[in-house]
Design a protein around this motif. Sequence first.
Motif, PDB file in Angstrom:
ATOM      1  N   CYS A  50      60.849  47.709  36.827  1.00 24.64           N
ATOM      2  CA  CYS A  50      60.954  46.321  36.371  1.00 24.64           C
ATOM      3  C   CYS A  50      61.460  45.425  37.505  1.00 24.64           C
ATOM      4  N   VAL A  51      62.502  45.865  38.191  1.00 25.85           N
ATOM      5  CA  VAL A  51      63.054  45.106  39.313  1.00 25.85           C
ATOM      6  C   VAL A  51      62.018  44.983  40.430  1.00 25.85           C
ATOM      7  N   SER A  52      61.336  46.079  40.740  1.00 28.33           N
ATOM      8  CA  SER A  52      60.324  46.062  41.809  1.00 28.33           C
ATOM      9  C   SER A  52      59.204  45.073  41.501  1.00 28.33           C
ATOM     10  N   PHE A  53      58.701  45.094  40.272  1.00 29.20           N
ATOM     11  CA  PHE A  53      57.644  44.157  39.886  1.00 29.20           C
ATOM     12  C   PHE A  53      58.144  42.715  39.927  1.00 29.20           C
ATOM     13  N   SER A  54      59.352  42.508  39.453  1.00 30.03           N
ATOM     14  CA  SER A  54      59.941  41.169  39.474  1.00 30.03           C
ATOM     15  C   SER A  54      60.059  40.649  40.902  1.00 30.03           C
TER      16      SER A  54
END
Length: 164
Positions: A50-54
């Motif tokens: 989630c953090v990586s995509f964000s």
Amino acid sequence: MRLASLPINIAPFSALVQKAGSAIRIDSLSFLNSLEYSPTLKEHLKRYLCVSFSQLVQSAICNRFHFVEERLARLLQMIRDRAHSESFYITQDLLAHMLGVRRVGVTKAALALQHKSLIGYSRGYVVIRNVAGLEHEACACYLADKEIYNRMLNKGMVKLTANH
């Protein structure tokens, strides 16, 4: 190689480690088995994705709307945060690649940050001299990235151990 928990057999990208130190390596089948038996590991991986995509989306926006100097300040702050160090080694070629600009753009932006006494930069060695000043110089994307990283990965997460 199978990408962890995604239904694909090959990853369309690779990773590059820029800092010396120790690491643990696990083959993909063992990792997938660990995911199946460890809800904590699975939760942590989901948060990390989630953090990586964000951050990927934030980088696309940043690259479109912000000046190279602001983007370089953001990137240096993010490296500092992940490395837990005010000094690190990174080449202008790699910075240019990460920022999507020519090397001369990195040179100009780094010189501007040096003239403001925010960083020292010589032959790939970066020293952040004024953390608060560099944060002020960075675009708002840095604080957005930092907030999502802290909210998703640092707060309320159980520390993973070999027993989980």
